[in-house]
Design a protein around this motif. Structure first.
Motif, PDB file in Angstrom:
ATOM      1  N   LEU A  34      32.137 -18.773 -25.447  1.00  0.00           N
ATOM      2  CA  LEU A  34      31.493 -19.819 -24.652  1.00  0.00           C
ATOM      3  C   LEU A  34      30.317 -20.425 -25.389  1.00  0.00           C
ATOM      4  O   LEU A  34      29.603 -19.737 -26.108  1.00  0.00           O
ATOM      5  N   ASP A  35      30.096 -21.705 -25.153  1.00  0.00           N
ATOM      6  CA  ASP A  35      28.897 -22.413 -25.573  1.00  0.00           C
ATOM      7  C   ASP A  35      28.127 -22.696 -24.293  1.00  0.00           C
ATOM      8  O   ASP A  35      28.602 -23.437 -23.430  1.00  0.00           O
ATOM      9  N   VAL A  36      26.954 -22.106 -24.127  1.00  0.00           N
ATOM     10  CA  VAL A  36      26.226 -22.161 -22.876  1.00  0.00           C
ATOM     11  C   VAL A  36      24.953 -22.994 -23.043  1.00  0.00           C
ATOM     12  O   VAL A  36      24.172 -22.759 -23.967  1.00  0.00           O
ATOM     13  N   ALA A  37      24.750 -23.944 -22.149  1.00  0.00           N
ATOM     14  CA  ALA A  37      23.543 -24.769 -22.170  1.00  0.00           C
ATOM     15  C   ALA A  37      22.356 -23.952 -21.672  1.00  0.00           C
ATOM     16  O   ALA A  37      22.515 -22.974 -20.938  1.00  0.00           O
ATOM     17  N   SER A  38      21.157 -24.370 -22.034  1.00  0.00           N
ATOM     18  CA  SER A  38      19.948 -23.629 -21.678  1.00  0.00           C
ATOM     19  C   SER A  38      19.634 -23.675 -20.189  1.00  0.00           C
ATOM     20  O   SER A  38      18.860 -22.851 -19.697  1.00  0.00           O
ATOM     21  N   ASP A  39      20.237 -24.612 -19.461  1.00  0.00           N
ATOM     22  CA  ASP A  39      19.973 -24.697 -18.025  1.00  0.00           C
ATOM     23  C   ASP A  39      21.073 -24.042 -17.179  1.00  0.00           C
ATOM     24  O   ASP A  39      21.123 -24.208 -15.971  1.00  0.00           O
ATOM     25  N   THR A  40      21.920 -23.249 -17.802  1.00  0.00           N
ATOM     26  CA  THR A  40      22.997 -22.557 -17.101  1.00  0.00           C
ATOM     27  C   THR A  40      22.440 -21.399 -16.281  1.00  0.00           C
ATOM     28  O   THR A  40      21.595 -20.639 -16.764  1.00  0.00           O
ATOM     29  N   ASP A  41      22.916 -21.269 -15.063  1.00  0.00           N
ATOM     30  CA  ASP A  41      22.549 -20.133 -14.228  1.00  0.00           C
ATOM     31  C   ASP A  41      23.359 -18.937 -14.717  1.00  0.00           C
ATOM     32  O   ASP A  41      24.592 -18.966 -14.697  1.00  0.00           O
TER      33      ASP A  41
END
Length: 139
Positions: A34-41
């Motif tokens: 996964l590539d996860v954004a910094s605002d992901t819960d």
């Protein structure tokens, strides 16, 4: 190109499986990384804790520390795979990244040129050089 940083210094990226940026928790068994954004819960990633081999968390700016929280929460949820910080992480933040649960950091070649390998290696002994250890030594 990017540079991968571990406790042993700079290395080439050995991950060849790519990353999925848009993901659905119903497809967790089919996603390797996964590539996860910094605002992901972090709670939305619960379905991937058992199946993902690699999770890469974005740091859009060195002043944005939300990725540290994501890493810590993933480890507390039981994630055992590779965890990578990507983006604007600076050498001064390496020890914190490792303490939060990241295995490695991915930076641009430009950042690697500005902050050479010796600056990262200076912080590679992240278990010994935290402020709590220094305070205990003085007591």
């Amino acid at each position: 190109m990017t540079v991968i940083i571990t406790d042993t210094g700079f290395a080439a990226d050995d991950w060849t499986h790519g990353f999925v940026a848009e993901f659905d928790t119903d497809a967790a068994n089919d996603i390797t990384s996964l590539d996860v954004a910094s605002d992901t819960d972090p709670a939305t990633l619960k379905g991937f804790v058992e199946t993902a081999q690699m999770i890469r968390v974005d740091f859009p700016a060195a002043s944005d520390g939300r990725g540290f929280t994501i890493a810590r929460q993933l480890r507390l949820m039981g994630y055992k795979g590779r965890l990578r910080a990507k983006g604007h992480v600076i050498a001064d933040q390496y020890a914190m990244a490792r303490r939060c649960g990241f295995d490695e950091v991915e930076i641009s070649e430009e950042l690697a040129a500005r902050q050479p390998e010796d600056q990262w290696l200076f912080r590679a002994d992240w278990k010994a050089h935290d402020y709590q250890s220094r305070l205990r030594a003085k007591a």
